[in-house]
Structures are given as C-alpha cells and as structure tokens.
Design an enzyme around this catalytic site. Structure first.
Site, PDB file in Angstrom:
ATOM      1  N   ASN A  39      -3.190   3.262 -39.777  1.00  0.00           N
ATOM      2  CA  ASN A  39      -2.094   3.278 -40.733  1.00  0.00           C
ATOM      3  C   ASN A  39      -2.628   2.830 -42.089  1.00  0.00           C
ATOM      4  OD1 ASN A  39      -2.292   0.625 -39.486  1.00  0.00           O
ATOM      5  ND2 ASN A  39      -0.384   0.071 -40.489  1.00  0.00           N
ATOM      6  N   GLU A  41      -1.089   1.768 -45.956  1.00  0.00           N
ATOM      7  CA  GLU A  41       0.047   1.470 -46.831  1.00  0.00           C
ATOM      8  C   GLU A  41      -0.417   1.479 -48.286  1.00  0.00           C
ATOM      9  OE1 GLU A  41       1.956  -1.738 -43.677  1.00  0.00           O
ATOM     10  OE2 GLU A  41       1.137  -2.454 -45.552  1.00  0.00           O
ATOM     11  N   CYS A  50       1.146   6.865 -40.702  1.00  0.00           N
ATOM     12  CA  CYS A  50       0.936   6.436 -39.320  1.00  0.00           C
ATOM     13  C   CYS A  50      -0.480   6.728 -38.843  1.00  0.00           C
ATOM     14  CB  CYS A  50       1.923   7.148 -38.408  1.00  0.00           C
ATOM     15  SG  CYS A  50       3.648   6.750 -38.778  1.00  0.00           S
ATOM     16  N   GLU A  52      -1.341   7.711 -35.832  1.00  0.00           N
ATOM     17  CA  GLU A  52      -1.377   8.935 -35.045  1.00  0.00           C
ATOM     18  C   GLU A  52      -1.491  10.157 -35.956  1.00  0.00           C
ATOM     19  OE1 GLU A  52       1.607   6.115 -33.028  1.00  0.00           O
ATOM     20  OE2 GLU A  52       0.966   6.587 -35.046  1.00  0.00           O
ATOM     21  N   CYS A  83       6.226   6.759 -33.792  1.00  0.00           N
ATOM     22  CA  CYS A  83       7.501   7.002 -34.461  1.00  0.00           C
ATOM     23  C   CYS A  83       7.971   8.428 -34.151  1.00  0.00           C
ATOM     24  CB  CYS A  83       7.368   6.794 -35.969  1.00  0.00           C
ATOM     25  SG  CYS A  83       6.466   8.105 -36.822  1.00  0.00           S
ATOM     26  N   CYS A  86       5.776  11.217 -35.623  1.00  0.00           N
ATOM     27  CA  CYS A  86       4.491  11.354 -34.922  1.00  0.00           C
ATOM     28  C   CYS A  86       4.683  11.937 -33.530  1.00  0.00           C
ATOM     29  CB  CYS A  86       3.760  10.021 -34.868  1.00  0.00           C
ATOM     30  SG  CYS A  86       3.020   9.592 -36.466  1.00  0.00           S
TER      31      CYS A  86
END
Length: 130
Positions: A39, A41, A50, A52, A83, A86
């Site tokens: 991940n 940010e 994400c 994945e 999520c 994903c």
C-alpha cells in the site's frame, strides 16, 4: 518461501505515513512467477492504494494475466480481507476457486476462495446479450 512469506517481506516497504497500517501482497501466476505489491499513501490521497492492486499492476506490466494464488498480510488483530475494489480486481484475473490467503503479522491465517470473498461477482458474461 510461501506467498504469505513474500507478502510479509514486501510489507516492510509499504509507505503508510498517515495510517501507519502497512500491507503487503504477493500473487503467483501459472508459470510460478511471483508479483508483489504494497500500500502507498500520499498527502493528497491518504487512504492510498492497495497492496493487492499493486501486485496485480506489476503482474499486468509483465504481460501476465492470470492469478493462481494470492496472499495479503497486515499487522492487525485478525486477517484483513481485500477491499471491495481489490476483490473485483482479483476476480478479474483469478478463477472462482483460487485461494486467497489472508494473514496477520502475529501468525493468524484465514483462507477463502475468490467466490467466497466475492459472491455474485461481475464478469464479462454480464455484458453479453443472447
């Protein structure tokens, strides 16, 4: 080394300065190639991207298009599922019986198939008219 081990190792490279919630993912293709993601940010998008999705992007960048196994790991009290976005991305490249392994840094593991994670998934068949 297992896919969960690969995900654990790459998780250390996650960039999560806002949430401090580092996630790692690793997937395998039919030829045995392993692709990893983390991940990421940033200040404009603090929820980030994400792990994945990063692993899937790396797979696609290599020209591969099929997932035969995928694992994700986070430092959480229980295994964290992908999520919703994903889950759909995974379903795009993996069959319904592909195993998704979710783990924690403390060693808890949960395995589910793609169809268990995303029942009623959207497929290309939904766009076909008979």
């Amino acid at each position: 080394m297992s896919l969960l081990d690969d995900a654990r190792a790459v998780r250390e490279n996650a960039y999560a300065p806002y949430s401090n919630f580092a996630v790692g993912a690793a997937l395998k293709t039919p030829d045995g190639s392993v692709f990893k993601g983390i991940n990421v940010e940033n200040v404009a998008y603090p929820e980030g991207t994400c792990a994945e999705a990063g692993a899937i992007a790396a797979m696609c960048a290599s020209g591969a298009r099929e997932i035969v196994e995928i694992a994700v790991i986070a430092d959480a009290p229980a295994p964290v599922p992908p999520c919703g976005g994903c889950r759909q991305k995974i379903a795009e490249f993996a069959g319904p019986d592909v195993v998704v392994t979710m783990g924690t840094t403390d060693g808890a593991v949960l395995e589910m198939t793609v169809s268990e994670l995303l029942p009623g998934r959207f497929t290309a068949d939904h766009m076909e008219r008979t």
